[in-house]
Scaffold this motif. Structure first.
Motif, PDB file in Angstrom:
ATOM      1  N   SER A  67      -4.042   1.368  -9.976  1.00  0.00           N
ATOM      2  CA  SER A  67      -4.462   2.229  -8.868  1.00  0.00           C
ATOM      3  C   SER A  67      -3.611   3.485  -8.760  1.00  0.00           C
ATOM      4  O   SER A  67      -4.055   4.500  -8.223  1.00  0.00           O
ATOM      5  N   SER A  68      -2.375   3.413  -9.258  1.00  0.00           N
ATOM      6  CA  SER A  68      -1.477   4.582  -9.199  1.00  0.00           C
ATOM      7  C   SER A  68      -1.664   5.519 -10.378  1.00  0.00           C
ATOM      8  O   SER A  68      -0.823   6.386 -10.617  1.00  0.00           O
ATOM      9  N   GLN A  69      -2.784   5.332 -11.122  1.00  0.00           N
ATOM     10  CA  GLN A  69      -3.026   6.139 -12.324  1.00  0.00           C
ATOM     11  C   GLN A  69      -1.963   5.861 -13.391  1.00  0.00           C
ATOM     12  O   GLN A  69      -1.546   6.753 -14.128  1.00  0.00           O
ATOM     13  N   ARG A  70      -1.480   4.618 -13.412  1.00  0.00           N
ATOM     14  CA  ARG A  70      -0.547   4.131 -14.430  1.00  0.00           C
ATOM     15  C   ARG A  70       0.770   4.906 -14.440  1.00  0.00           C
ATOM     16  O   ARG A  70       1.311   5.246 -15.503  1.00  0.00           O
ATOM     17  N   GLN A  71       1.299   5.170 -13.260  1.00  0.00           N
ATOM     18  CA  GLN A  71       2.590   5.835 -13.170  1.00  0.00           C
ATOM     19  C   GLN A  71       3.694   4.933 -13.712  1.00  0.00           C
ATOM     20  O   GLN A  71       3.688   3.715 -13.496  1.00  0.00           O
ATOM     21  N   LEU A  72       4.656   5.555 -14.378  1.00  0.00           N
ATOM     22  CA  LEU A  72       5.730   4.794 -15.013  1.00  0.00           C
ATOM     23  C   LEU A  72       6.556   4.007 -13.992  1.00  0.00           C
ATOM     24  O   LEU A  72       7.050   2.930 -14.312  1.00  0.00           O
ATOM     25  N   ARG A  73       6.713   4.534 -12.800  1.00  0.00           N
ATOM     26  CA  ARG A  73       7.557   3.872 -11.809  1.00  0.00           C
ATOM     27  C   ARG A  73       6.990   2.536 -11.348  1.00  0.00           C
ATOM     28  O   ARG A  73       7.713   1.706 -10.797  1.00  0.00           O
ATOM     29  N   HIS A 119     -12.402  -0.072 -11.767  1.00  0.00           N
ATOM     30  CA  HIS A 119     -13.445   0.776 -11.195  1.00  0.00           C
ATOM     31  C   HIS A 119     -13.232   1.002  -9.695  1.00  0.00           C
ATOM     32  O   HIS A 119     -14.149   1.427  -9.002  1.00  0.00           O
ATOM     33  N   HIS A 120     -12.011   0.677  -9.230  1.00  0.00           N
ATOM     34  CA  HIS A 120     -11.636   0.907  -7.831  1.00  0.00           C
ATOM     35  C   HIS A 120     -12.597   0.228  -6.848  1.00  0.00           C
ATOM     36  O   HIS A 120     -12.976   0.797  -5.833  1.00  0.00           O
ATOM     37  N   ARG A 121     -12.995  -0.980  -7.201  1.00  0.00           N
ATOM     38  CA  ARG A 121     -13.894  -1.747  -6.347  1.00  0.00           C
ATOM     39  C   ARG A 121     -13.238  -3.045  -5.893  1.00  0.00           C
ATOM     40  O   ARG A 121     -13.908  -4.013  -5.580  1.00  0.00           O
ATOM     41  N   ASN A 122     -11.897  -3.052  -5.883  1.00  0.00           N
ATOM     42  CA  ASN A 122     -11.181  -4.278  -5.574  1.00  0.00           C
ATOM     43  C   ASN A 122     -11.201  -4.640  -4.094  1.00  0.00           C
ATOM     44  O   ASN A 122     -10.720  -5.718  -3.709  1.00  0.00           O
ATOM     45  N   ARG A 123     -11.736  -3.757  -3.249  1.00  0.00           N
ATOM     46  CA  ARG A 123     -11.857  -4.077  -1.833  1.00  0.00           C
ATOM     47  C   ARG A 123     -13.251  -4.589  -1.461  1.00  0.00           C
ATOM     48  O   ARG A 123     -13.503  -4.915  -0.313  1.00  0.00           O
ATOM     49  N   THR A 124     -14.141  -4.633  -2.410  1.00  0.00           N
ATOM     50  CA  THR A 124     -15.516  -5.024  -2.128  1.00  0.00           C
ATOM     51  C   THR A 124     -15.616  -6.522  -1.881  1.00  0.00           C
ATOM     52  O   THR A 124     -14.718  -7.302  -2.238  1.00  0.00           O
ATOM     53  N   LEU A 125     -16.724  -6.924  -1.291  1.00  0.00           N
ATOM     54  CA  LEU A 125     -16.958  -8.343  -1.028  1.00  0.00           C
ATOM     55  C   LEU A 125     -17.009  -9.147  -2.321  1.00  0.00           C
ATOM     56  O   LEU A 125     -16.506 -10.271  -2.383  1.00  0.00           O
ATOM     57  N   LEU A 126     -17.584  -8.548  -3.372  1.00  0.00           N
ATOM     58  CA  LEU A 126     -17.658  -9.226  -4.665  1.00  0.00           C
ATOM     59  C   LEU A 126     -16.264  -9.493  -5.223  1.00  0.00           C
ATOM     60  O   LEU A 126     -15.963 -10.605  -5.679  1.00  0.00           O
ATOM     61  N   ALA A 127     -15.418  -8.476  -5.199  1.00  0.00           N
ATOM     62  CA  ALA A 127     -14.066  -8.624  -5.733  1.00  0.00           C
ATOM     63  C   ALA A 127     -13.280  -9.665  -4.946  1.00  0.00           C
ATOM     64  O   ALA A 127     -12.569 -10.497  -5.525  1.00  0.00           O
ATOM     65  N   ARG A 128     -13.393  -9.619  -3.639  1.00  0.00           N
ATOM     66  CA  ARG A 128     -12.696 -10.597  -2.803  1.00  0.00           C
ATOM     67  C   ARG A 128     -13.218 -12.006  -3.069  1.00  0.00           C
ATOM     68  O   ARG A 128     -12.463 -12.977  -3.089  1.00  0.00           O
ATOM     69  N   SER A 129     -14.525 -12.114  -3.285  1.00  0.00           N
ATOM     70  CA  SER A 129     -15.121 -13.426  -3.550  1.00  0.00           C
ATOM     71  C   SER A 129     -14.600 -14.003  -4.865  1.00  0.00           C
ATOM     72  O   SER A 129     -14.328 -15.204  -4.960  1.00  0.00           O
ATOM     73  N   ILE A 130     -14.454 -13.150  -5.868  1.00  0.00           N
ATOM     74  CA  ILE A 130     -13.919 -13.593  -7.157  1.00  0.00           C
ATOM     75  C   ILE A 130     -12.500 -14.118  -6.991  1.00  0.00           C
ATOM     76  O   ILE A 130     -12.124 -15.149  -7.574  1.00  0.00           O
ATOM     77  N   GLU A 131     -11.695 -13.426  -6.205  1.00  0.00           N
ATOM     78  CA  GLU A 131     -10.319 -13.869  -5.967  1.00  0.00           C
ATOM     79  C   GLU A 131     -10.289 -15.236  -5.293  1.00  0.00           C
ATOM     80  O   GLU A 131      -9.486 -16.108  -5.655  1.00  0.00           O
ATOM     81  N   VAL A 132     -11.165 -15.425  -4.309  1.00  0.00           N
ATOM     82  CA  VAL A 132     -11.199 -16.704  -3.590  1.00  0.00           C
ATOM     83  C   VAL A 132     -11.642 -17.830  -4.517  1.00  0.00           C
ATOM     84  O   VAL A 132     -11.066 -18.928  -4.500  1.00  0.00           O
ATOM     85  N   ILE A 133     -12.663 -17.589  -5.321  1.00  0.00           N
ATOM     86  CA  ILE A 133     -13.146 -18.621  -6.243  1.00  0.00           C
ATOM     87  C   ILE A 133     -12.065 -18.979  -7.247  1.00  0.00           C
ATOM     88  O   ILE A 133     -11.853 -20.166  -7.565  1.00  0.00           O
ATOM     89  N   THR A 134     -11.356 -17.978  -7.748  1.00  0.00           N
ATOM     90  CA  THR A 134     -10.269 -18.231  -8.697  1.00  0.00           C
ATOM     91  C   THR A 134      -9.187 -19.095  -8.076  1.00  0.00           C
ATOM     92  O   THR A 134      -8.712 -20.059  -8.691  1.00  0.00           O
ATOM     93  N   ALA A 135      -8.793 -18.753  -6.853  1.00  0.00           N
ATOM     94  CA  ALA A 135      -7.771 -19.549  -6.165  1.00  0.00           C
ATOM     95  C   ALA A 135      -8.275 -20.957  -5.883  1.00  0.00           C
ATOM     96  O   ALA A 135      -7.534 -21.931  -6.028  1.00  0.00           O
ATOM     97  N   GLY A 136      -9.543 -21.078  -5.496  1.00  0.00           N
ATOM     98  CA  GLY A 136     -10.099 -22.386  -5.193  1.00  0.00           C
ATOM     99  C   GLY A 136     -10.123 -23.309  -6.396  1.00  0.00           C
ATOM    100  O   GLY A 136      -9.892 -24.517  -6.275  1.00  0.00           O
ATOM    101  N   LEU A 137     -10.390 -22.752  -7.575  1.00  0.00           N
ATOM    102  CA  LEU A 137     -10.445 -23.573  -8.786  1.00  0.00           C
ATOM    103  C   LEU A 137      -9.106 -24.222  -9.118  1.00  0.00           C
ATOM    104  O   LEU A 137      -9.058 -25.248  -9.807  1.00  0.00           O
TER     105      LEU A 137
END
Length: 301
Positions: A67-73, A119-137
């Motif tokens: 998200s930071s455009q791959r800044q070295l820091r 694609h900067h879509r990590n705040r979408t419902l789909l992205a959040r749902s994927i995170e929850v499913i991954t954690a649930g597994l």
């Protein structure tokens, strides 16, 4: 449940090496803990949990770096957690080789999550749902690790419950297969039921929390949040009637429905009072943490 910090915010606070969202940590820990308790705790859960936490941290810092455009820091945390995760992955491959088939379920989920970040879509419902499913597994993975010692796995694994990957031969592959062994045992129904119940609960918190703050003016999210609570209650009643869970599960969803109604009213005052979003989130986070623990107990009862 996890909000990705912006690069500007990262600059103000300094580089974070760990996610700072308490709700996300609950979502990451509770399913794993549920599986370890349900399947029976073993020492193998320790390196497995370390791998899971390091993978979560790596995913977080990787998201910040991209998200930071791959800044070295922002690169040092990625390198550090990547190295730790790789080392722990090799260790777990040797100690828990028979759990490898579970990776077949995680690969597409992680790939989709990375696509959402790129694609900067990590705040979408789909992205959040994927995170929850991954954690649930991880509930199933941890459950499988436990039942290999305390369950009917004597013919599949060694007496210590360790299957070094190097010890697997071609003759073992038919019975080892590509399907996680847990799903072929009497433990499967309970393990899957607990996993589904936990995953759905944490997923329902996504529209619930969004409808309180970020999407407070969205009618669609309000309807989705309300529907998610009622669907959960209906499913819990059906599961209780089918003797999958006992009375604690529908009771918990009744409590969750009440909590949704209360916070929805607080977030949408009728007389136009100003809502303190930060304080509301803190309060919701504390309440959800306690409810998550109670929900885990209801699921495992």
């Amino acid at each position: 449940m996890r909000a990705q910090s912006s690069p500007a915010a990262q600059h103000r606070r300094g580089i974070r090496w760990l996610p700072n969202q308490k709700g996300a940590w609950v979502m990451v820990v509770v399913p794993f803990l549920s599986g370890a308790v349900g399947g029976g705790f073993t020492w193998q859960h320790i390196p497995l949990f370390a791998l899971w936490i390091s993978s979560y941290a790596l995913f977080y810092v990787l998201g910040v770096w991209i998200s930071s455009q791959r800044q070295l820091r922002f690169r040092p945390p990625v390198i550090a957690w990547g190295s730790i995760g790789t080392s722990l992955g090799v260790l777990n491959l040797w100690l828990c080789g028979a759990l490898v088939p579970w990776t077949l379920l995680f690969i597409p989920l992680v790939s989709l999550a990375l696509w959402a970040i790129l694609h900067h879509r990590n705040r979408t419902l789909l992205a959040r749902s994927i995170e929850v499913i991954t954690a649930g597994l991880m509930c199933l993975v941890a459950w499988d690790a436990g039942t290999r010692i305390h369950g009917p796995f004597g013919s599949v694994v060694s007496d210590l419950g360790i299957v070094p990957i190097a010890s697997i031969t071609l003759a073992d592959l038919p019975r080892w297969g590509v399907i996680p062994t847990l799903l072929l045992t009497p433990y499967a129904l309970k393990a899957v039921a607990v996993t589904v119940a936990l995953t759905y609960y944490f997923w329902s918190t996504i529209p619930f929390v969004k409808s309180l703050v970020r999407e407070r003016s969205s009618h669609a999210y309000a309807v989705l949040a309300k529907s998610a609570q009622w669907v959960g209650l209906a499913a819990a009643v059906i599961a209780w009637a089918c003797k999958v869970f006992d009375w604690r599960m529908p009771l918990m969803w009744g409590i969750l429905l009440i909590r949704w109604a209360y916070f929805s009213r607080v977030a949408h005052p009728q007389h136009g009072e100003k809502v303190n979003a930060r304080q509301l989130l803190i309060t919701v986070g504390i309440v959800e943490t306690m409810l998550s623990i109670l929900y885990m107990g209801a699921a495992l009862a």
